[in-house]
Design a protein around this motif. Structure first.
Motif, PDB file in Angstrom:
ATOM      1  N   GLY A  43       0.811  -1.244   0.009  1.00  0.00           N
ATOM      2  CA  GLY A  43       0.002  -0.033   0.096  1.00  0.00           C
ATOM      3  C   GLY A  43       0.894   1.271   0.048  1.00  0.00           C
ATOM      4  N   GLY A  44       1.919   1.102  -0.657  1.00  0.00           N
ATOM      5  CA  GLY A  44       2.818   2.482  -0.531  1.00  0.00           C
ATOM      6  C   GLY A  44       4.112   1.888  -1.131  1.00  0.00           C
ATOM      7  N   PHE A  45       5.041   3.010  -1.397  1.00  0.00           N
ATOM      8  CA  PHE A  45       6.431   2.838  -1.753  1.00  0.00           C
ATOM      9  C   PHE A  45       7.202   4.305  -1.947  1.00  0.00           C
ATOM     10  CE2 PHE A  45       9.847   1.237  -4.680  1.00  0.00           C
ATOM     11  CZ  PHE A  45      10.252   0.157  -3.691  1.00  0.00           C
ATOM     12  N   ASP A  46       8.260   4.296  -1.421  1.00  0.00           N
ATOM     13  CA  ASP A  46       9.061   5.602  -1.504  1.00  0.00           C
ATOM     14  C   ASP A  46       9.750   5.656  -2.956  1.00  0.00           C
ATOM     15  OD1 ASP A  46      10.747   7.525  -1.182  1.00  0.00           O
ATOM     16  OD2 ASP A  46      11.481   7.003   0.652  1.00  0.00           O
ATOM     17  N   TRP A  47       8.953   5.789  -4.040  1.00  0.00           N
ATOM     18  CA  TRP A  47       9.503   6.076  -5.323  1.00  0.00           C
ATOM     19  C   TRP A  47      10.743   6.946  -5.612  1.00  0.00           C
ATOM     20  CZ3 TRP A  47       8.675   2.207  -8.621  1.00  0.00           C
ATOM     21  CH2 TRP A  47       7.637   1.272  -8.512  1.00  0.00           C
ATOM     22  N   VAL A  48      10.669   8.233  -4.861  1.00  0.00           N
ATOM     23  CA  VAL A  48      11.612   9.002  -4.898  1.00  0.00           C
ATOM     24  C   VAL A  48      12.978   8.438  -4.520  1.00  0.00           C
ATOM     25  CG1 VAL A  48      12.635  11.376  -4.402  1.00  0.00           C
ATOM     26  CG2 VAL A  48      10.038  11.175  -4.640  1.00  0.00           C
ATOM     27  N   ALA A  51      13.683  -2.952   0.479  1.00  0.00           N
ATOM     28  CA  ALA A  51      13.667  -3.166   1.922  1.00  0.00           C
ATOM     29  C   ALA A  51      13.733  -1.579   2.582  1.00  0.00           C
ATOM     30  CB  ALA A  51      14.792  -3.730   2.427  1.00  0.00           C
ATOM     31  N   LEU A  52      14.495  -0.766   1.847  1.00  0.00           N
ATOM     32  CA  LEU A  52      14.545   0.463   2.371  1.00  0.00           C
ATOM     33  C   LEU A  52      13.465   1.688   1.886  1.00  0.00           C
ATOM     34  CD1 LEU A  52      18.440   1.348   1.672  1.00  0.00           C
ATOM     35  CD2 LEU A  52      17.236   0.506   3.653  1.00  0.00           C
ATOM     36  N   CYS A  53      12.451   1.152   0.977  1.00  0.00           N
ATOM     37  CA  CYS A  53      11.432   1.957   0.243  1.00  0.00           C
ATOM     38  C   CYS A  53      10.182   1.497   0.604  1.00  0.00           C
ATOM     39  CB  CYS A  53      11.789   1.876  -1.106  1.00  0.00           C
ATOM     40  SG  CYS A  53      13.329   2.894  -1.613  1.00  0.00           S
ATOM     41  N   VAL A  54      10.013   0.394   1.397  1.00  0.00           N
ATOM     42  CA  VAL A  54       8.655  -0.039   1.851  1.00  0.00           C
ATOM     43  C   VAL A  54       8.258   0.673   3.159  1.00  0.00           C
ATOM     44  CG1 VAL A  54       8.550  -2.516   0.829  1.00  0.00           C
ATOM     45  CG2 VAL A  54       9.403  -2.302   3.152  1.00  0.00           C
ATOM     46  N   PRO A  55       6.861   0.930   3.180  1.00  0.00           N
ATOM     47  CA  PRO A  55       6.415   1.743   4.294  1.00  0.00           C
ATOM     48  C   PRO A  55       5.846   0.930   5.446  1.00  0.00           C
ATOM     49  CG  PRO A  55       4.746   1.220   2.547  1.00  0.00           C
ATOM     50  CD  PRO A  55       5.797   0.416   2.240  1.00  0.00           C
ATOM     51  N   VAL A  56       6.860   0.436   6.119  1.00  0.00           N
ATOM     52  CA  VAL A  56       6.773  -0.724   7.079  1.00  0.00           C
ATOM     53  C   VAL A  56       7.636  -0.362   8.209  1.00  0.00           C
ATOM     54  CG1 VAL A  56       7.461  -2.976   7.383  1.00  0.00           C
ATOM     55  CG2 VAL A  56       6.231  -2.506   5.476  1.00  0.00           C
ATOM     56  N   ASP A  57       6.986  -0.781   9.443  1.00  0.00           N
ATOM     57  CA  ASP A  57       7.513  -0.268  10.737  1.00  0.00           C
ATOM     58  C   ASP A  57       8.777  -1.159  11.307  1.00  0.00           C
ATOM     59  OD1 ASP A  57       5.857   1.630  10.997  1.00  0.00           O
ATOM     60  OD2 ASP A  57       4.438   0.276  11.865  1.00  0.00           O
ATOM     61  N   TYR A  58       8.602  -2.472  10.768  1.00  0.00           N
ATOM     62  CA  TYR A  58       9.776  -3.718  11.068  1.00  0.00           C
ATOM     63  C   TYR A  58      10.433  -4.056  10.030  1.00  0.00           C
ATOM     64  CZ  TYR A  58       8.310  -2.637  16.000  1.00  0.00           C
ATOM     65  OH  TYR A  58       8.087  -1.894  17.089  1.00  0.00           O
ATOM     66  N   ALA A 118      22.851   4.693   2.424  1.00  0.00           N
ATOM     67  CA  ALA A 118      21.584   4.900   2.088  1.00  0.00           C
ATOM     68  C   ALA A 118      20.660   4.316   3.544  1.00  0.00           C
ATOM     69  CB  ALA A 118      21.211   4.233   0.934  1.00  0.00           C
ATOM     70  N   LEU A 119      21.279   3.543   4.154  1.00  0.00           N
ATOM     71  CA  LEU A 119      20.314   2.912   5.293  1.00  0.00           C
ATOM     72  C   LEU A 119      20.384   4.235   6.397  1.00  0.00           C
ATOM     73  CD1 LEU A 119      19.308   0.945   6.766  1.00  0.00           C
ATOM     74  CD2 LEU A 119      21.265   0.183   7.944  1.00  0.00           C
ATOM     75  N   ILE A 120      21.537   4.863   6.686  1.00  0.00           N
ATOM     76  CA  ILE A 120      21.499   5.785   7.378  1.00  0.00           C
ATOM     77  C   ILE A 120      20.805   7.206   7.295  1.00  0.00           C
ATOM     78  CG2 ILE A 120      23.120   7.759   8.433  1.00  0.00           C
ATOM     79  CD1 ILE A 120      23.371   5.154   9.706  1.00  0.00           C
TER      80      ILE A 120
END
Lengths: 285, 285
Positions: A103-108, A141-148, A169-171
């Motif tokens: 239900g979402g993704f950080d496309w930028v 993994a870095l772009c999914v709208p997920v808490d864990y 990128a992780l930081i």
């Protein structure tokens, strides 16, 4: 508020793989999950992410039972194994499916990373090299709208420059939007500065859970010219050593504060040496 | 006497993957094959081992054409990719098939390694973790009766103790029965002391082929206390740096011999720093 793993047990046939696993993953924290080959890391990650069912125990998210609750499960993410992808699927299709599912993704940020890593989004997944399969998975993994978010060996097959790019990128994404990342890796020293909490499993049990700071303070690294250092550390509890040019560093467990001769420097304990010592088997000594 | 790769070219669709590759692999030599993700390493290894056909060029073994000569091809070995194994095959069946195919197998050393790595020979290949798949493949590579052995990322997913075990096993079998090993890896510093010749490919071309010694002599590592070192290296060609405890090491290309202040030590150049600099892209600078 936490992702709580309680008394998880798992065996295959007659072999016990996970024994009484208890971990309380806090929100907005960077965890390192360390363990030898065969320690049970991947099984544990699969259990937490409902890909394998545990024999006993429970997993709760903010107090609610996670198992068989699809809405809750969408707040937890684990990088996929290769064989979970359809064979001819293309990179950009994988990203779109992920967006549809979560239900979402950080496309930028995803497009920024695709460019930085030079990933070709038109290639099919099966045409990607080992390194580029890892790159696709870590971008997701870095772009999914997920808490864990759980990353199982995210830098598998990555060259040194790409590993560095991933750590940065992780930081970056963590600073902008703090959430919990759990990273399983064998390149311990490389993640030592990113991670705040380490969980070490061995033989299917959690044998240690400590902050990076506590581990580093539980001993010391003694560095300097070889003869000088080797003279100074006599009688100490040596758990490892390294060379850097003509200098040596010895890793000392339970180091006692004391006066130090000129030319020797004392710094925090090396995490990899600590881990190797902790999980060493009798026949490897 | 050599395995000679001459003017190899390969493209997929319109993309050139390998361009005019020329390498002369000498007998009884340990090679490191280095390259960024996507540089063409795996394609090159597949071409040399007749799994992929080149568009142009030739490969000869001791002067005879290798392509379409099965007897000669049995003297060259490349570790398998996962998808080349039947799904339900067991570890010990893989070893027996290898023996049947190559007409021999070093069972004594294989059984020693199976024990040392704690590999369960009764497990099916698909049940092995990433790390244990690598372990099975490297055991095979060290035990086949072949003159030219190519290992594509042999330490993928291996923990630190297992990586060390592999490096020691390689040296042991090489000392007893010298033959050529070509190792592709991203953990450059870990193999720096094993390897005698490095081949670096980038963008599908061989951009450098040098002995480990020549690379290490092409610059220097300057180590010591931070302020002292940073004062000393001003104006030099810095290609990288590392910290070890409270000490720093700067990697200097084209280092000029000179008098060195007390507290600073000079040693051979760091290979990983050299490689990262050599293959750095414009946008990564």
């Amino acid at each position: 508020m936490s992702l709580a793993i309680q008394h998880i047990e798992k065996s295959y046939r007659n072999q016990q793989v996970l024994t009484d696993i208890q971990i309380d993953f806090q929100p907005e924290t960077l965890y390192g999950l360390l363990g030898r080959n065969g320690a049970g890391k991947s099984t544990l990650l699969n259990v937490i992410n409902s890909r394998i069912f545990a024999d006993k125990g429970s997993i709760t998210l903010d107090g609610e039972n996670l198992i068989e609750n699809e809405a809750l499960q969408n707040r937890v993410f684990l990088t996929s194994e290769d064989n979970l992808y359809p064979k001819s699927i293309k990179v950009n299709q994988v990203l779109k499916l992920t967006e549809a599912f979560y239900g979402g993704f950080d496309w930028v940020f995803a497009n920024h990373l695709i460019k930085a890593f030079k990933l070709n989004p038109k290639l099919s997944f099966k045409k990607l090299s080992t390194g580029y399969r890892s790159i696709l998975k870590l971008i997701i993994a870095l772009c999914v709208p997920v808490d864990y978010i759980f990353l199982d060996e995210p830098i598998l097959g990555l060259d040194a420059s790409h590993r560095d790019l991933f750590y940065r990128a992780l930081i970056e994404t963590y600073s902008e939007r703090p959430r919990t990342f759990v990273i399983s890796t064998h390149l311990i020293e490389e993640v030592a500065n990113l991670i705040s909490e380490f969980i070490i499993i061995d033989g299917g049990r959690v044998i240690e859970q400590k902050s990076a700071e506590d581990i580093q303070q539980s001993g010391a690294t003694v560095s300097g010219a070889k003869e000088l250092v080797e003279d100074f550390i006599q009688g100490m509890n040596i758990i490892g050593m390294d060379r850097l040019g003509s200098l040596v560093s010895y890793y000392i467990k339970d180091y006692q504060q004391q006066e130090v001769p000129d030319g020797i420097s004392i710094s925090p304990l090396n995490l990899q040496a600590y881990f190797v010592k902790l999980t060493q088997r009798e026949e490897e000594k």
